[in-house]
Design a protein around this motif. Sequence first.
Motif, PDB file in Angstrom:
ATOM      1  N   HIS A 143     -39.937 -42.957  76.251  1.00  0.00           N
ATOM      2  CA  HIS A 143     -40.072 -41.545  75.891  1.00  0.00           C
ATOM      3  C   HIS A 143     -38.704 -40.870  75.939  1.00  0.00           C
ATOM      4  N   ILE A 144     -38.396 -40.149  74.869  1.00  0.00           N
ATOM      5  CA  ILE A 144     -37.118 -39.443  74.767  1.00  0.00           C
ATOM      6  C   ILE A 144     -37.382 -37.954  74.650  1.00  0.00           C
ATOM      7  N   GLY A 145     -36.729 -37.183  75.496  1.00  0.00           N
ATOM      8  CA  GLY A 145     -36.800 -35.738  75.409  1.00  0.00           C
ATOM      9  C   GLY A 145     -35.572 -35.226  74.674  1.00  0.00           C
ATOM     10  N   VAL A 146     -35.771 -34.661  73.489  1.00  0.00           N
ATOM     11  CA  VAL A 146     -34.667 -34.096  72.717  1.00  0.00           C
ATOM     12  C   VAL A 146     -34.589 -32.612  73.044  1.00  0.00           C
ATOM     13  N   CYS A 147     -33.455 -32.201  73.610  1.00  0.00           N
ATOM     14  CA  CYS A 147     -33.293 -30.843  74.130  1.00  0.00           C
ATOM     15  C   CYS A 147     -32.466 -29.988  73.176  1.00  0.00           C
ATOM     16  N   PHE A 148     -32.857 -28.736  73.045  1.00  0.00           N
ATOM     17  CA  PHE A 148     -32.146 -27.797  72.193  1.00  0.00           C
ATOM     18  C   PHE A 148     -31.948 -26.488  72.939  1.00  0.00           C
ATOM     19  N   ASP A 149     -30.869 -25.796  72.614  1.00  0.00           N
ATOM     20  CA  ASP A 149     -30.643 -24.458  73.159  1.00  0.00           C
ATOM     21  C   ASP A 149     -31.648 -23.502  72.530  1.00  0.00           C
ATOM     22  N   GLY A 150     -32.513 -22.919  73.359  1.00  0.00           N
ATOM     23  CA  GLY A 150     -33.505 -21.984  72.851  1.00  0.00           C
ATOM     24  C   GLY A 150     -33.059 -20.539  72.919  1.00  0.00           C
ATOM     25  N   ARG A 151     -31.818 -20.333  73.434  1.00  0.00           N
ATOM     26  CA  ARG A 151     -31.296 -18.982  73.661  1.00  0.00           C
ATOM     27  C   ARG A 151     -32.248 -18.220  74.607  1.00  0.00           C
TER      28      ARG A 151
END
Length: 226
Positions: free
Chosen positions: A115-123
Amino acid sequence: MNAWHGAIDLSGKSAAFALADPTGALVIDAIRPMRGREAAHLAGWILNELAAVHRELPEITHWTVGAGPGSFTGMRLAAALVTGWSFQRPELHTRCVPSALIPAAEEGDVPEGAHIGVCFDGRNAEMLLFEMIFRNGEPVPTGFTAVWDRKTAGKELNQPGRFDRLCAPGDDLAALRQLLGEETAARIRPCERFSAGALLRATAPDFDNDLTRLVYIRPAVFTTAP
């Protein structure tokens, strides 16, 4: 696929364009900073990239668009551009593939079922999470997405066995580090080159000619006339 296949992603701070020939060989793998009004140059930039390798737009019969998560405006612009190119061209096939696949595909030596968690800046002091799982050697969405504040993100990302790998677009890492702290952020591998080539290699979904399937983890805001 016995066809010329192009891919566009405009979900982040840069535009990415890739082209594969009928054998699947990568012919173009280009990235250019492009935000806001600069996106008006997207079509011209792609045409110039094609001209540089002596190819023309009508030769491309399959298009993959990066569907996000990311910039709502960028995602829509890329989808709208390909939609326009598809007008009255029944031989042209299109699809949306999550842009989250790009950093996930850069992870090396990933075991089946990881399982890979792809993280993004959500501001707004939040992060976006798009979960993928490796199946048959490639990342595919599990269907789980989330918007997490600092407290929830710290709890979920550090939960034993929750994620085998964490990754993020390189442009988002500084904001994620500020939100999560150094210890948690140190586990996130940055994808420094957000190449659309990974979208070309995706075996799913099928080409369904539906470019409205964009990834809105946080609901998009649409304005309507009074």
